[in-house]
Design a protein around this motif. Structure first.
Motif, mmCIF file in Angstrom:
data_model
loop_
_atom_site.group_PDB
_atom_site.id
_atom_site.type_symbol
_atom_site.label_atom_id
_atom_site.label_comp_id
_atom_site.label_asym_id
_atom_site.label_seq_id
_atom_site.Cartn_x
_atom_site.Cartn_y
_atom_site.Cartn_z
ATOM 1 N N ARG A 92 0.855 -1.180 0.000
ATOM 2 C CA ARG A 92 0.000 0.000 0.000
ATOM 3 C C ARG A 92 0.897 1.238 0.000
ATOM 4 O O ARG A 92 2.010 1.209 0.504
ATOM 5 C CB ARG A 92 -0.926 -0.009 1.214
ATOM 6 N N VAL A 94 1.268 5.853 -0.506
ATOM 7 C CA VAL A 94 0.749 7.216 -0.618
ATOM 8 C C VAL A 94 1.260 7.780 -1.935
ATOM 9 O O VAL A 94 2.454 7.682 -2.239
ATOM 10 C CB VAL A 94 1.216 8.107 0.546
ATOM 11 N N GLU A 95 0.367 8.363 -2.710
ATOM 12 C CA GLU A 95 0.700 8.962 -4.014
ATOM 13 C C GLU A 95 0.893 10.466 -3.832
ATOM 14 O O GLU A 95 -0.016 11.160 -3.380
ATOM 15 C CB GLU A 95 -0.438 8.681 -4.980
ATOM 16 N N LEU A 96 2.088 10.975 -4.178
ATOM 17 C CA LEU A 96 2.415 12.372 -3.910
ATOM 18 C C LEU A 96 2.944 13.078 -5.157
ATOM 19 O O LEU A 96 4.012 12.734 -5.669
ATOM 20 C CB LEU A 96 3.469 12.457 -2.807
ATOM 21 N N TYR A 246 5.799 7.767 -5.142
ATOM 22 C CA TYR A 246 4.910 6.847 -4.426
ATOM 23 C C TYR A 246 5.710 6.293 -3.252
ATOM 24 O O TYR A 246 6.850 5.854 -3.432
ATOM 25 C CB TYR A 246 4.434 5.717 -5.343
ATOM 26 N N LEU A 249 3.710 2.460 2.374
ATOM 27 C CA LEU A 249 3.218 2.768 3.722
ATOM 28 C C LEU A 249 3.996 2.023 4.800
ATOM 29 O O LEU A 249 4.214 2.557 5.896
ATOM 30 C CB LEU A 249 1.725 2.430 3.832
ATOM 31 N N LEU A 292 -1.548 14.274 3.501
ATOM 32 C CA LEU A 292 -1.789 12.909 3.033
ATOM 33 C C LEU A 292 -0.840 11.924 3.708
ATOM 34 O O LEU A 292 -1.242 10.815 4.074
ATOM 35 C CB LEU A 292 -1.619 12.837 1.513
ATOM 36 N N VAL A 293 0.408 12.345 3.865
ATOM 37 C CA VAL A 293 1.384 11.503 4.561
ATOM 38 C C VAL A 293 0.981 11.333 6.021
ATOM 39 O O VAL A 293 1.011 10.222 6.569
ATOM 40 C CB VAL A 293 2.798 12.106 4.460
ATOM 41 N N ARG A 296 -1.755 9.006 6.273
ATOM 42 C CA ARG A 296 -1.465 7.718 5.628
ATOM 43 C C ARG A 296 -2.577 7.372 4.631
ATOM 44 O O ARG A 296 -3.052 6.248 4.558
ATOM 45 C CB ARG A 296 -1.327 6.595 6.660
ATOM 46 N N LYS A 297 -2.928 8.361 3.805
ATOM 47 C CA LYS A 297 -4.028 8.180 2.858
ATOM 48 C C LYS A 297 -3.525 7.366 1.673
ATOM 49 O O LYS A 297 -2.767 7.845 0.832
ATOM 50 C CB LYS A 297 -4.536 9.538 2.392
ATOM 51 N N ALA A 298 -3.954 6.123 1.593
ATOM 52 C CA ALA A 298 -3.430 5.188 0.588
ATOM 53 C C ALA A 298 -4.263 5.202 -0.689
ATOM 54 O O ALA A 298 -5.439 5.557 -0.686
ATOM 55 C CB ALA A 298 -3.398 3.777 1.171
ATOM 56 N N GLU A 321 -8.336 15.041 -2.720
ATOM 57 C CA GLU A 321 -7.756 13.887 -2.024
ATOM 58 C C GLU A 321 -8.015 13.927 -0.526
ATOM 59 O O GLU A 321 -8.035 12.886 0.141
ATOM 60 C CB GLU A 321 -6.242 13.824 -2.274
#
Length: 323
Positions: A92, A94-96, A246, A249, A292-293, A296-298, A321
């Motif tokens: 899993r 996180v997309e950044l 990316y 996690l 988001l980090v 931990r928004k996956a 997001e």
């Protein structure tokens, strides 16, 4: 600064053998950004070693989705089949988004005839089974000399983006060009042939302005050069695109990885991003990334992002997001 060496680049302060290690791989386009940020980070954190490699966005996702790397550099959003591979292996992420790129068409400095190409001409040159062999085939007044073509290989996100944006279909391209996952090969190829044409990320052009020349692109509204201003105002189309990292996690559970990612999104890292020649996102985009980090928004929110999405609309999508 873009390293000329191939393969893995070890970033470590004072050459010390260090216990904590962060592994990044993927896009050769995003590589200069992660490399520059890693140098800034390790200067502040000599107890951490960051290894940065580039095997292409596609090649990097294969490693990332097997859990072999902590951070995946990507010059396009993750594909559905890559997402499925990650899910299958329990990876899993996180997309950044980290920056914007102006995918750039380059020619030899002695090319005095071509300063701008229409998107239809770009398509005619690069499309599968193209009948274009010489510059005269593009425009009758241009030299009757064969065009030597250089560009991204099939494992590259640049390849995927270019073919989708120009041809309307990912992977649609003529076969008789020199493909590579190393953009320095394209620079050397175009710099060594007066009649060559290539495409790559803007940072590689910026570092080699003394060797190659950038072409303007006419998308129906006049000729526009791949500059920071034209990316920010949305006029350089359809070859402006977001760049991503990316983050696994599970890797984020390690303090050194969390610290590195937070630094990547911090104001202190903007200098490193600017030094590469890429275009920074608005400050709000990095603040959203930090949140988001933290949460931990996956998952992927940009997998279906269409080509030529202007920066302003991209930021609006990014805000969603957090909802």
């Amino acid at each position: 600064m873009i390293r000329k060496a191939l393969g893995v680049v070890l970033v470590a302060a004072f050459g010390t053998v260090l216990a904590q290690q962060i592994r990044a791989d993927g896009s050769s386009t995003v590589y200069p950004i992660t490399q520059a940020v890693a140098e800034e980070f390790t200067a502040r954190n000599p107890g951490v070693k960051v290894t940065v490699a580039f095997s292409g966005t596609g090649g990097g996702f294969k490693k990332f989705c097997r859990g072999e790397t902590d951070i995946q550099d990507a010059s396009r959003p993750i594909k559905k089949e890559e997402l499925e591979a990650c899910e299958k292996n329990g990876v899993r992420f996180v997309e950044l988004p980290v920056a914007y790129d102006a995918l750039t068409l380059i020619v030899h400095p002695q090319n005095t005839w071509a300063t701008c190409l229409k998107t239809g001409e770009i398509k005619a040159i690069w499309e599968p089974n193209s009948r274009v062999r010489t510059w005269r085939d593009v425009r009758p007044s241009w030299p009757n000399e064969r065009i030597q073509l250089f560009g991204a290989g099939t494992d590259s996100g640049t390849f995927d983006y270019f073919t989708e944006a120009i041809m309307g279909k990912v992977g649609a391209i003529r076969k008789d060009y020199q493909p590579t996952e190393d953009d320095n090969v394209t620079i050397r190829g175009v710099a060594g042939n007066r009649y060559a044409l290539g495409f790559l990320g803007v940072a590689y052009y910026e570092e080699n302005k003394d060797k190659v020349k950038a072409l303007a692109v006419d998308n129906g509204k006049g000729c526009v050069l791949p500059t920071r201003e034209n990316v920010l105002n949305g006029t350089y189309q359809p070859l402006s695109r977001p760049l991503f990292i990316y983050v696994n996690l599970k890797s984020l559970e390690r303090k050194e990885v969390q610290d590195f990612v937070n630094f990547y999104l911090s104001p202190q890292a903007r200098r490193a991003i600017r030094s590469t020649g890429y275009i920074e996102l608005p400050a709000e985009a990095y603040r959203i990334g930090q949140e988001l980090v933290k949460r931990r928004k996956a998952g992927s929110f940009f997998m279906d992002l269409p080509p030529a999405t202007p920066l302003s609309k991209f930021v609006e999508e990014l805000k969603k997001e957090l909802r």
